[in-house]
Design a protein around this motif. Structure first.
Motif, PDB file in Angstrom:
ATOM      1  N   CYS A  65       0.833  -1.209   0.000  1.00 61.28           N
ATOM      2  CA  CYS A  65       0.000   0.000   0.000  1.00 61.28           C
ATOM      3  C   CYS A  65       0.864   1.254   0.000  1.00 61.28           C
ATOM      4  O   CYS A  65       0.551   2.245  -0.682  1.00 61.28           O
ATOM      5  N   SER A  66       1.952   1.226   0.767  1.00 63.92           N
ATOM      6  CA  SER A  66       2.843   2.390   0.844  1.00 63.92           C
ATOM      7  C   SER A  66       3.537   2.640  -0.490  1.00 63.92           C
ATOM      8  O   SER A  66       3.747   3.794  -0.880  1.00 63.92           O
ATOM      9  N   MET A  67       3.876   1.568  -1.208  1.00 60.84           N
ATOM     10  CA  MET A  67       4.505   1.732  -2.527  1.00 60.84           C
ATOM     11  C   MET A  67       3.530   2.349  -3.526  1.00 60.84           C
ATOM     12  O   MET A  67       3.938   3.146  -4.374  1.00 60.84           O
ATOM     13  N   ILE A  68       2.266   1.975  -3.418  1.00 59.71           N
ATOM     14  CA  ILE A  68       1.263   2.579  -4.292  1.00 59.71           C
ATOM     15  C   ILE A  68       1.188   4.082  -4.054  1.00 59.71           C
ATOM     16  O   ILE A  68       1.155   4.886  -5.000  1.00 59.71           O
ATOM     17  N   LEU A  69       1.192   4.480  -2.790  1.00 62.36           N
ATOM     18  CA  LEU A  69       1.162   5.905  -2.459  1.00 62.36           C
ATOM     19  C   LEU A  69       2.465   6.587  -2.857  1.00 62.36           C
ATOM     20  O   LEU A  69       2.460   7.727  -3.342  1.00 62.36           O
ATOM     21  N   LEU A  70       3.588   5.896  -2.661  1.00 58.27           N
ATOM     22  CA  LEU A  70       4.876   6.456  -3.049  1.00 58.27           C
ATOM     23  C   LEU A  70       4.945   6.650  -4.561  1.00 58.27           C
ATOM     24  O   LEU A  70       5.541   7.629  -5.042  1.00 58.27           O
ATOM     25  N   ALA A  71       4.331   5.755  -5.314  1.00 58.20           N
ATOM     26  CA  ALA A  71       4.298   5.899  -6.767  1.00 58.20           C
ATOM     27  C   ALA A  71       3.621   7.200  -7.169  1.00 58.20           C
ATOM     28  O   ALA A  71       4.038   7.869  -8.127  1.00 58.20           O
ATOM     29  N   LEU A  72       2.602   7.589  -6.431  1.00 57.20           N
ATOM     30  CA  LEU A  72       1.869   8.816  -6.749  1.00 57.20           C
ATOM     31  C   LEU A  72       2.634  10.060  -6.327  1.00 57.20           C
ATOM     32  O   LEU A  72       2.809  10.999  -7.114  1.00 57.20           O
ATOM     33  N   PHE A  73       3.120  10.063  -5.100  1.00 55.44           N
ATOM     34  CA  PHE A  73       3.733  11.284  -4.567  1.00 55.44           C
ATOM     35  C   PHE A  73       5.165  11.497  -5.061  1.00 55.44           C
ATOM     36  O   PHE A  73       5.602  12.645  -5.220  1.00 55.44           O
ATOM     37  N   SER A  74       5.908  10.426  -5.298  1.00 53.82           N
ATOM     38  CA  SER A  74       7.275  10.591  -5.805  1.00 53.82           C
ATOM     39  C   SER A  74       7.263  11.153  -7.222  1.00 53.82           C
ATOM     40  O   SER A  74       8.228  11.786  -7.655  1.00 53.82           O
ATOM     41  N   ARG A  75       6.182  10.905  -7.945  1.00 58.15           N
ATOM     42  CA  ARG A  75       6.065  11.445  -9.300  1.00 58.15           C
ATOM     43  C   ARG A  75       5.939  12.971  -9.261  1.00 58.15           C
ATOM     44  O   ARG A  75       6.343  13.672 -10.204  1.00 58.15           O
ATOM     45  N   ILE A  76       5.396  13.478  -8.146  1.00 58.26           N
ATOM     46  CA  ILE A  76       5.212  14.931  -8.019  1.00 58.26           C
ATOM     47  C   ILE A  76       6.527  15.608  -7.638  1.00 58.26           C
ATOM     48  O   ILE A  76       7.011  16.483  -8.343  1.00 58.26           O
ATOM     49  N   SER A  77       7.104  15.187  -6.492  1.00 51.44           N
ATOM     50  CA  SER A  77       8.399  15.765  -6.109  1.00 51.44           C
ATOM     51  C   SER A  77       8.999  15.022  -4.926  1.00 51.44           C
ATOM     52  O   SER A  77       8.279  14.451  -4.093  1.00 51.44           O
ATOM     53  N   TYR A  78      10.302  15.027  -4.864  1.00 52.58           N
ATOM     54  CA  TYR A  78      11.049  14.440  -3.745  1.00 52.58           C
ATOM     55  C   TYR A  78      10.714  15.163  -2.440  1.00 52.58           C
ATOM     56  O   TYR A  78      10.512  14.528  -1.395  1.00 52.58           O
ATOM     57  N   LYS A  79      10.651  16.492  -2.487  1.00 51.98           N
ATOM     58  CA  LYS A  79      10.374  17.265  -1.276  1.00 51.98           C
ATOM     59  C   LYS A  79       9.011  16.940  -0.701  1.00 51.98           C
ATOM     60  O   LYS A  79       8.828  16.898   0.521  1.00 51.98           O
ATOM     61  N   LEU A  80       8.043  16.703  -1.571  1.00 57.01           N
ATOM     62  CA  LEU A  80       6.699  16.375  -1.100  1.00 57.01           C
ATOM     63  C   LEU A  80       6.711  15.050  -0.344  1.00 57.01           C
ATOM     64  O   LEU A  80       6.042  14.919   0.697  1.00 57.01           O
ATOM     65  N   VAL A  81       7.452  14.081  -0.837  1.00 56.78           N
ATOM     66  CA  VAL A  81       7.576  12.799  -0.144  1.00 56.78           C
ATOM     67  C   VAL A  81       8.180  13.003   1.237  1.00 56.78           C
ATOM     68  O   VAL A  81       7.693  12.451   2.238  1.00 56.78           O
ATOM     69  N   LEU A  82       9.234  13.810   1.327  1.00 59.11           N
ATOM     70  CA  LEU A  82       9.886  14.078   2.601  1.00 59.11           C
ATOM     71  C   LEU A  82       8.936  14.774   3.573  1.00 59.11           C
ATOM     72  O   LEU A  82       8.837  14.390   4.748  1.00 59.11           O
ATOM     73  N   ILE A  83       8.229  15.779   3.106  1.00 60.00           N
ATOM     74  CA  ILE A  83       7.321  16.546   3.973  1.00 60.00           C
ATOM     75  C   ILE A  83       6.187  15.661   4.472  1.00 60.00           C
ATOM     76  O   ILE A  83       5.873  15.647   5.677  1.00 60.00           O
ATOM     77  N   ILE A  84       5.560  14.925   3.564  1.00 60.25           N
ATOM     78  CA  ILE A  84       4.432  14.077   3.956  1.00 60.25           C
ATOM     79  C   ILE A  84       4.893  12.970   4.903  1.00 60.25           C
ATOM     80  O   ILE A  84       4.230  12.675   5.912  1.00 60.25           O
ATOM     81  N   GLY A  85       6.041  12.372   4.615  1.00 65.74           N
ATOM     82  CA  GLY A  85       6.565  11.339   5.502  1.00 65.74           C
ATOM     83  C   GLY A  85       6.809  11.851   6.904  1.00 65.74           C
ATOM     84  O   GLY A  85       6.459  11.200   7.895  1.00 65.74           O
ATOM     85  N   THR A  86       7.399  13.041   7.009  1.00 68.94           N
ATOM     86  CA  THR A  86       7.665  13.646   8.316  1.00 68.94           C
ATOM     87  C   THR A  86       6.369  13.955   9.055  1.00 68.94           C
ATOM     88  O   THR A  86       6.241  13.673  10.263  1.00 68.94           O
ATOM     89  N   LEU A  87       5.402  14.518   8.356  1.00 71.23           N
ATOM     90  CA  LEU A  87       4.127  14.869   8.985  1.00 71.23           C
ATOM     91  C   LEU A  87       3.402  13.634   9.505  1.00 71.23           C
ATOM     92  O   LEU A  87       2.834  13.655  10.599  1.00 71.23           O
ATOM     93  N   ILE A  88       3.421  12.556   8.731  1.00 70.96           N
ATOM     94  CA  ILE A  88       2.738  11.339   9.168  1.00 70.96           C
ATOM     95  C   ILE A  88       3.417  10.743  10.392  1.00 70.96           C
ATOM     96  O   ILE A  88       2.763  10.415  11.388  1.00 70.96           O
ATOM     97  N   VAL A  89       4.733  10.589  10.325  1.00 69.85           N
ATOM     98  CA  VAL A  89       5.464   9.954  11.424  1.00 69.85           C
ATOM     99  C   VAL A  89       5.330  10.774  12.709  1.00 69.85           C
ATOM    100  O   VAL A  89       5.063  10.222  13.789  1.00 69.85           O
ATOM    101  N   VAL A  90       5.477  12.082  12.604  1.00 67.55           N
ATOM    102  CA  VAL A  90       5.427  12.939  13.786  1.00 67.55           C
ATOM    103  C   VAL A  90       3.998  13.166  14.266  1.00 67.55           C
ATOM    104  O   VAL A  90       3.736  13.234  15.467  1.00 67.55           O
ATOM    105  N   GLY A  91       3.042  13.243  13.328  1.00 62.78           N
ATOM    106  CA  GLY A  91       1.715  13.706  13.700  1.00 62.78           C
ATOM    107  C   GLY A  91       0.625  12.673  13.864  1.00 62.78           C
ATOM    108  O   GLY A  91      -0.438  12.980  14.413  1.00 62.78           O
ATOM    109  N   HIS A  92       0.852  11.410  13.435  1.00 65.12           N
ATOM    110  CA  HIS A  92      -0.281  10.482  13.425  1.00 65.12           C
ATOM    111  C   HIS A  92      -0.763  10.098  14.821  1.00 65.12           C
ATOM    112  O   HIS A  92      -1.920   9.679  14.989  1.00 65.12           O
TER     113      HIS A  92
END
Length: 395
Positions: free
Chosen positions: A130-157
């Motif tokens: 499931c995470s790879m499916i989401l990574l396929a979508l967001f990595s296509r947009i930008s590397y920074k977006l992947v980093l930001i979203i990953g940080t927000l999820i880990v810190v904020g969930h």
């Protein structure tokens, strides 16, 4: 091989060393599930009822899943360097879907040996898919977006731990599946159940951070800077873990308990929540993983070579070890005098609740299984290196 290629080879070796280490440790927990006398009846992490060695046996395996997921993200970044963005995204999407199917059909059967699939078990492979499916979508947009979203999820969930569960059943179920599941069982019809033991998005956050860290392992990245990053971020994660655990205000759904016993207090301090992976759990496990990566890059000895064999074919090892463990379980099941009337059990066939052995026997079985898998893994590693069939990319 030029200097850059040798340097890249060392970096990949350090990844395989760490991945091999956690794959070996992971098998210990699954061996305990199948063969320990108290695996179905007790909680090895409960400071009030456990022993030191039993606690350690379960606790040390906490490092496996997050490291595996993190390295899957890291490997996805390195793999994408050799593809166009479109091809990299499509590959992640297809592999993610493939892994979800594997979890349902192949891993579930390896765990249960139930041909009717009455109980489908969704664990780490499902979460990675499931995470790879989401990574396929967001990595296509930008590397920074992947980093930001990953940080927000880990810190904020863990913010969801503060709020009460939604009254709407559908919303509550979706929240469990995507954020808070610690063992959600969903009925599918009258005779089938799906156990969602790995909620999706907290693991996605870990994979996204692994993808972001993959940049440090690119061929043109400075080795000294990478080493400093691994040390600094690993140390920072450990400091955050200690601070959050001491404050016990945020970062884990179950605050630590205070006992009138130093040993129990130590166990309670280290007993962070894996289901779902809390912020404290992630800081501890990924912090250690980063520190191991920092020191293993230039390690070349017999142990590192052995570990890298397991770590170079993790999917192959992961699937095969379940079938080997369960086959051995069947042998012992009948050796103990059980009959065919006792085969059907929930969730594992051939595994009655009162079946099992002392912990030292569990360790012997674990070492035996890991040793048996060494040469098959070595063979498959060589096979992958010398063949280019398309399906090898998915295994």
């Amino acid at each position: 091989m030029n200097a850059d290629q040798k340097l890249l080879s060392k970096r990949i070796l350090s990844i395989d060393i760490l991945r091999g280490l956690v794959m070996i440790i992971m098998a210990l927990d699954h061996t305990r599930d199948f063969f320990h006398i108290a695996a179905m009846t007790g909680d090895p992490l409960n400071p009030e009822t456990t022993t030191g060695i039993l606690f350690f046996t379960r606790w040390i395996t906490h490092f496996c899943a997050p490291t595996f997921v993190f390295l899957s993200g890291l490997s996805a970044y390195l793999s994408a360097k050799n593809k166009t963005p479109a091809k990299a995204s499509l590959f992640l999407l297809k592999r993610g879907i493939w892994l979800v199917i594997v979890e349902i059909l192949i891993i579930t059967f390896g765990l249960t040996f139930n041909p009717t699939y009455n109980f489908v078990i969704l664990q780490v492979i499902w979460a990675i898919g499931c995470s790879m499916i989401l990574l396929a979508l967001f990595s296509r947009i930008s590397y920074k977006l992947v980093l930001i979203i990953g940080t927000l999820i880990v810190v904020g969930h863990n913010i969801f731990d503060v709020f009460p569960a939604p009254k709407n059943e559908t919303v509550g179920l979706l929240l469990k599946i995507f954020f808070t599941a610690s063992g959600t069982v969903v009925p599918i019809g009258s005779n089938h159940l799906v156990g969602v033991f790995y909620t999706i998005l907290p693991w996605t956050g870990i994979m996204f951070l692994g993808y972001a860290a993959g940049k440090w392992f690119a061929r043109d990245f400075n080795q000294t800077t990478r080493y400093r990053n691994l040390i600094n971020f690993g140390a920072l994660a450990m400091v955050c873990f200690i601070a959050l655990r001491l404050l016990s205000l945020y970062g884990d759904p179950v605050p630590r308990k205070e006992y009138h016993d130093v040993f129990k207090n130590l166990l309670s301090f280290m007993n962070v929540s894996k289901y779902p992976p809390s912020l404290e759990y992630t800081c501890l496990t990924i912090g250690v993983a980063l520190l191991i990566l920092s020191i293993s890059e230039n390690v070349q000895n017999k142990l590192s070579k052995v570990l890298s064999v397991y770590g170079s074919v993790p999917f192959f090892y992961y699937v095969i070890h379940f079938y080997l463990l369960h086959t051995f379980l069947i042998f012992l099941f009948f050796l103990e005098g059980n009959t065919t009337k006792q085969i059907v059990q929930v969730p594992f066939f051939f595994r009655p609740a009162n079946f099992g052995y002392d912990l030292w026997i569990v360790y012997l079985i674990w070492l035996f299984v890991v040793a048996v898998l060494y040469y098959p893994c070595k063979w498959f590693k060589k096979y992958k290196a010398t063949h280019e069939e398309w399906w090898l990319k998915y295994i």
